[in-house]
Design a protein around this motif. Structure first.
Motif, PDB file in Angstrom:
ATOM      1  N   ALA A 110       0.834  -1.211   0.000  1.00  0.00           N
ATOM      2  CA  ALA A 110       0.000   0.000   0.000  1.00  0.00           C
ATOM      3  C   ALA A 110       0.863   1.253   0.000  1.00  0.00           C
ATOM      4  O   ALA A 110       0.556   2.237  -0.691  1.00  0.00           O
ATOM      5  CB  ALA A 110      -0.927  -0.013   1.215  1.00  0.00           C
ATOM      6  N   THR A 111       1.952   1.229   0.753  1.00  0.00           N
ATOM      7  CA  THR A 111       2.855   2.380   0.769  1.00  0.00           C
ATOM      8  C   THR A 111       3.572   2.514  -0.566  1.00  0.00           C
ATOM      9  O   THR A 111       3.715   3.632  -1.103  1.00  0.00           O
ATOM     10  CB  THR A 111       3.882   2.237   1.904  1.00  0.00           C
ATOM     11  N   ALA A 112       4.022   1.388  -1.131  1.00  0.00           N
ATOM     12  CA  ALA A 112       4.723   1.416  -2.417  1.00  0.00           C
ATOM     13  C   ALA A 112       3.849   2.029  -3.507  1.00  0.00           C
ATOM     14  O   ALA A 112       4.334   2.793  -4.350  1.00  0.00           O
ATOM     15  CB  ALA A 112       5.146   0.006  -2.810  1.00  0.00           C
ATOM     16  N   ASP A 113       2.557   1.721  -3.496  1.00  0.00           N
ATOM     17  CA  ASP A 113       1.636   2.245  -4.520  1.00  0.00           C
ATOM     18  C   ASP A 113       1.485   3.762  -4.430  1.00  0.00           C
ATOM     19  O   ASP A 113       1.151   4.417  -5.429  1.00  0.00           O
ATOM     20  CB  ASP A 113       0.268   1.594  -4.376  1.00  0.00           C
ATOM     21  N   LEU A 114       1.711   4.328  -3.236  1.00  0.00           N
ATOM     22  CA  LEU A 114       1.503   5.759  -3.030  1.00  0.00           C
ATOM     23  C   LEU A 114       2.767   6.587  -3.176  1.00  0.00           C
ATOM     24  O   LEU A 114       2.702   7.817  -3.257  1.00  0.00           O
ATOM     25  CB  LEU A 114       0.902   6.000  -1.635  1.00  0.00           C
ATOM     26  N   LEU A 115       3.921   5.942  -3.208  1.00  0.00           N
ATOM     27  CA  LEU A 115       5.174   6.672  -3.355  1.00  0.00           C
ATOM     28  C   LEU A 115       5.456   6.969  -4.822  1.00  0.00           C
ATOM     29  O   LEU A 115       5.245   6.099  -5.677  1.00  0.00           O
ATOM     30  CB  LEU A 115       6.327   5.864  -2.762  1.00  0.00           C
ATOM     31  N   PRO A 116       5.929   8.162  -5.148  1.00  0.00           N
ATOM     32  CA  PRO A 116       6.198   8.505  -6.555  1.00  0.00           C
ATOM     33  C   PRO A 116       7.345   7.685  -7.120  1.00  0.00           C
ATOM     34  O   PRO A 116       8.450   7.668  -6.552  1.00  0.00           O
ATOM     35  CB  PRO A 116       6.550   9.995  -6.491  1.00  0.00           C
TER      36      PRO A 116
END
Length: 311
Positions: free
Chosen positions: A277-283
């Protein structure tokens, strides 16, 4: 601090304030004060405190259970703060006077608090007001995006010292205390700089949250830089997880909190591990993430964690 010697019993304080004595006794216990039985352990200041509580109750908006709930937070926070202040001040005063070849008049602890207590009291009130305003602003922000009541979407970070148990067995008590103090202070500075919130410190670990996943990643980087990259400090591991958490009693609860903690067990020294979930939100143009082999994570089944680094 009040200079008045205790002269009132719990029953006398409760009677003067107009509060049933059983409720007053419970309030003192929740605040963390020891039972005094029928001994005179209270002063007029305690009467004023109970009168304040009774005035709030008479408004009819806040009930006694809410008062007890808030009092529990006050008691826990103030007890730790008082111990923190006294130990820090007294140690410094004793060292300063020892270096000068003298000593303060009377007990160093009493001398230090008498001299500086009012200044720290003013600072506490100022800090409380600032944090209260920030908390209200965060609540309004959550309501504005129509989040489920009591929950908020955040990125949770968990950073811990590698091999702390073994390290604490090797160092002196004074050295381990200095290490923990420096670890907390440096982590707190980094978290504040990235507009995050330090939720709690557990000696060898800190738990923080940030509304912005990229800022949370920058916090993790910063902690590694000021702790793990310092040859005088131990290595650290940081886990990040994003999702809905419940914010209550000054703490956060929910799967992202548990997952962030579990991910530190996967992380290598001075590395950041994140969830999907964090990876999907990081540019992607700033942060490169790479999946690791799936593995069982207690409480979550099989999880595919990811390593993350700045491009």
């Amino acid at each position: 601090m009040s200079d008045e010697a205790p002269s009132l019993t719990a029953a006398e304080v409760a009677e003067r304030a107009g509060m049933p004595v059983d409720q007053a006794r419970r309030l003192w216990r929740i605040l963390g004060f020891p039972e005094s039985g029928d001994a005179p352990a209270f002063s007029k200041d305690d009467v004023v405190a109970l009168e304040t509580v009774m005035a709030v109750l008479r408004d009819g908006i806040v009930d006694l259970d809410v008062i007890y709930n808030v009092a529990r937070g006050v008691g826990l926070t103030m007890a730790r703060l008082a111990d923190w202040e006294v130990s820090t001040l007294v140690q410094h005063v004793e060292e300063a006077y020892a270096a000068a070849g003298g000593s303060p008049d009377g007990d160093p602890a009493t001398w230090a608090i008498d001299k500086y207590g009012k200044a720290f009291e003013d600072l506490i009130i100022h800090a409380w007001r600032r944090h209260l305003s920030a908390s209200l602003a965060r609540m309004e922000s959550v309501r504005a995006v129509d989040e489920e009541a009591g929950t908020v979407q955040v990125t949770v970070g968990f950073a811990d010292i590698v091999g702390f148990t073994a390290l604490s067995n090797e160092l002196t008590r004074e050295r381990i205390g200095d290490l923990v103090e420096l670890f907390e202070a440096r982590c707190g500075d980094v978290i504040a700089a990235q507009h995050g919130r330090l939720i709690k410190s557990m000696g060898d670990a800190v738990l923080f949250v940030n509304d912005d996943p990229l800022a949370a990643f920058a916090t993790a980087e910063g902690i590694i830089n000021v702790i793990g990259r310092d040859s005088r400090m131990p290595d650290v591991r940081v886990g990040l997880a994003t999702g809905a958490v419940v914010m209550r009693l000054g703490d956060v609860f929910g799967p992202p909190v548990n997952l962030a903690s579990r991910l530190t067990n996967v992380a290598r020294r001075n590395r950041i591990i994140i969830d999907a979930a964090t990876a999907d939100l990081l540019p992607g143009d700033q942060i490169e993430s790479r999946p690791l082999p799936p593995r069982p994570v207690r409480g979550f089944g099989i999880v595919e964690p990811l390593t993350a680094r700045r491009v």
